[in-house]
Design an enzyme around this catalytic site. Structure first.
Site, PDB file in Angstrom:
ATOM      1  N   ASN A 195      20.700 -30.407 -24.987  1.00 39.59           N
ATOM      2  CA  ASN A 195      19.328 -30.795 -25.480  1.00 39.59           C
ATOM      3  C   ASN A 195      19.487 -32.599 -25.689  1.00 39.59           C
ATOM      4  O   ASN A 195      19.836 -32.858 -26.324  1.00 39.59           O
ATOM      5  CB  ASN A 195      18.838 -30.240 -26.918  1.00 39.59           C
ATOM      6  CG  ASN A 195      17.601 -30.677 -27.083  1.00 39.59           C
ATOM      7  OD1 ASN A 195      16.963 -31.056 -26.544  1.00 39.59           O
ATOM      8  ND2 ASN A 195      17.360 -30.361 -28.607  1.00 39.59           N
ATOM      9  N   LYS A 253      16.859 -34.095 -25.773  1.00 43.02           N
ATOM     10  CA  LYS A 253      15.839 -34.815 -26.735  1.00 43.02           C
ATOM     11  C   LYS A 253      14.857 -35.960 -26.190  1.00 43.02           C
ATOM     12  O   LYS A 253      14.707 -35.868 -24.985  1.00 43.02           O
ATOM     13  CB  LYS A 253      16.475 -34.958 -28.315  1.00 43.02           C
ATOM     14  CG  LYS A 253      17.262 -33.983 -28.844  1.00 43.02           C
ATOM     15  CD  LYS A 253      17.663 -34.353 -30.142  1.00 43.02           C
ATOM     16  CE  LYS A 253      18.573 -33.118 -30.800  1.00 43.02           C
ATOM     17  NZ  LYS A 253      18.944 -33.208 -32.070  1.00 43.02           N
ATOM     18  N   HIS A 284      12.928 -25.467 -32.188  1.00 45.65           N
ATOM     19  CA  HIS A 284      14.012 -26.412 -32.651  1.00 45.65           C
ATOM     20  C   HIS A 284      13.527 -27.118 -34.162  1.00 45.65           C
ATOM     21  O   HIS A 284      12.402 -27.241 -34.278  1.00 45.65           O
ATOM     22  CB  HIS A 284      14.240 -27.515 -31.875  1.00 45.65           C
ATOM     23  CG  HIS A 284      15.445 -28.584 -31.961  1.00 45.65           C
ATOM     24  ND1 HIS A 284      15.577 -29.369 -32.866  1.00 45.65           N
ATOM     25  CD2 HIS A 284      16.421 -28.552 -31.385  1.00 45.65           C
ATOM     26  CE1 HIS A 284      16.668 -29.935 -32.886  1.00 45.65           C
ATOM     27  NE2 HIS A 284      17.431 -29.250 -32.052  1.00 45.65           N
ATOM     28  N   GLU A 286      13.581 -29.846 -35.221  1.00 43.94           N
ATOM     29  CA  GLU A 286      13.032 -31.060 -35.275  1.00 43.94           C
ATOM     30  C   GLU A 286      11.406 -30.878 -35.113  1.00 43.94           C
ATOM     31  O   GLU A 286      10.247 -31.393 -35.701  1.00 43.94           O
ATOM     32  CB  GLU A 286      13.525 -31.963 -34.238  1.00 43.94           C
ATOM     33  CG  GLU A 286      14.586 -32.464 -34.743  1.00 43.94           C
ATOM     34  CD  GLU A 286      15.678 -33.045 -33.420  1.00 43.94           C
ATOM     35  OE1 GLU A 286      16.694 -33.430 -33.835  1.00 43.94           O
ATOM     36  OE2 GLU A 286      15.134 -33.120 -32.140  1.00 43.94           O
ATOM     37  N   GLU A 343      21.120 -22.886 -35.220  1.00 40.56           N
ATOM     38  CA  GLU A 343      21.651 -24.451 -35.495  1.00 40.56           C
ATOM     39  C   GLU A 343      21.174 -24.579 -36.858  1.00 40.56           C
ATOM     40  O   GLU A 343      20.049 -24.926 -37.547  1.00 40.56           O
ATOM     41  CB  GLU A 343      20.586 -25.304 -34.661  1.00 40.56           C
ATOM     42  CG  GLU A 343      20.741 -25.279 -33.302  1.00 40.56           C
ATOM     43  CD  GLU A 343      20.445 -26.483 -32.804  1.00 40.56           C
ATOM     44  OE1 GLU A 343      20.897 -27.109 -31.925  1.00 40.56           O
ATOM     45  OE2 GLU A 343      19.086 -26.802 -32.716  1.00 40.56           O
ATOM     46  N   GLY A 356      23.131 -33.523 -35.702  1.00 48.67           N
ATOM     47  CA  GLY A 356      23.240 -34.907 -35.634  1.00 48.67           C
ATOM     48  C   GLY A 356      23.765 -35.564 -36.763  1.00 48.67           C
ATOM     49  O   GLY A 356      23.670 -36.953 -36.985  1.00 48.67           O
ATOM     50  N   SER A 366      26.224 -30.394 -33.997  1.00 46.89           N
ATOM     51  CA  SER A 366      27.217 -31.032 -33.758  1.00 46.89           C
ATOM     52  C   SER A 366      28.338 -30.429 -33.205  1.00 46.89           C
ATOM     53  O   SER A 366      29.637 -30.824 -33.323  1.00 46.89           O
ATOM     54  CB  SER A 366      27.927 -31.670 -35.386  1.00 46.89           C
ATOM     55  OG  SER A 366      26.589 -32.526 -35.756  1.00 46.89           O
TER      56      SER A 366
END
Length: 253
Positions: free
Chosen positions: A9, A11, A95, A97, A167, A173, A213
């Site tokens: 991904n 992003k 996701h 985010e 996730e 991250g 990660s």
């Protein structure tokens, strides 16, 4: 045997030129790799370049989002029909985010999953808990809710075309990663929910990835777990030379 899918991904990273250059390099590196499907989630502006660059390779291209309507007065949005027309095969949905920054609900994500399937795209549905939810023992509750609502109205046959990406939000991250045993335990619970929704045989066919990660150093240990069928990789997918190590970790596991 379930398909191992290693997805990157990207992003909001890489111009079309940078996308072409990275994928040219990756295309050479994956030549001869077997038993793994490789997917790259590129930005909208790079998708057409990405599709053309990976022609003839094992690499598939994903969009990072869609709007669930096929056309209409939705300024700035991209429909699944548009993506399918340029050769995109996968789409990343739900996701954390998107859930956090754009306030996407499980119900809206469910609309997107249905629209993707209707228009021939394979959804990668992301689920996962926050650190607070993990520390208060709500991981399974959160994942179950996101699965049940995100997959509402999906038939068992349709479910076979859906990839689940677990996730944990606290590991995205941050450099923190669930231990292989912790991730495996959560993946087992996810598969139980999928079995409840679609039956055990379908649940056993569905690819459930780990994200958060995953990188060249920890991928092998994670991918050796019975219920971890690949990865949704962020930062470690941006450079072909590092992403190939994650891909290799998924071969013949």
């Amino acid at each position: 045997m379930r398909k191992t899918i290693i997805a990157g991904n990207w992003k909001m990273n890489k111009t079309a030129t940078e996308t072409r250059d990275t994928l040219k390099e990756l295309k050479e590196l994956v030549d001869g790799v077997k038993d793994v499907e490789v997917v790259i989630g590129a930005p909208f502006t790079s998708l057409e370049t990405a599709v053309k660059t990976v022609e003839g390779s094992i690499i598939k291209i994903a969009a990072q989002n869609i709007y669930p309507k096929e056309s209409g007065a939705y300024t700035g949005e991209i429909s699944p029909v548009m993506l399918k027309s340029i050769g995109v095969e996968y789409v990343i949905l739900g996701h954390s985010e998107r859930r956090e920054y754009f306030k996407e609900t499980d119900e809206f994500i469910n609309e997107k999953v249905k629209s993707a399937l209707k228009n021939g795209l394979r959804p990668i549905l992301c689920i996962g808990e926050s650190l607070e939810e993990r520390e208060t023992n709500k991981t399974d509750e959160v994942n179950s809710r996101q699965l049940e609502k995100g997959l509402a109205g999906i038939t068992p046959e349709e479910a076979k075309n859906i990839v689940i990406a677990y996730e944990p939000i606290w590991a995205i991250g941050t450099g923190k990663t669930a231990t292989p045993e912790m991730a495996e335990s959560t993946h087992k619970e996810i598969r139980k929910v999928l079995a409840k929704l679609f039956g055990e045989s379908v649940a056993n066919e569905m690819t459930v990835q780990y994200g958060g990660s995953m990188n060249a150093k920890n991928a092998k240990e994670l991918l050796e777990m019975d219920n971890i069928d690949g990865g949704l990789v962020g930062g470690a997918s941006l450079e072909a030379s590092t992403f190939i190590e994650v891909i290799k970790a998924g071969v013949k596991r």
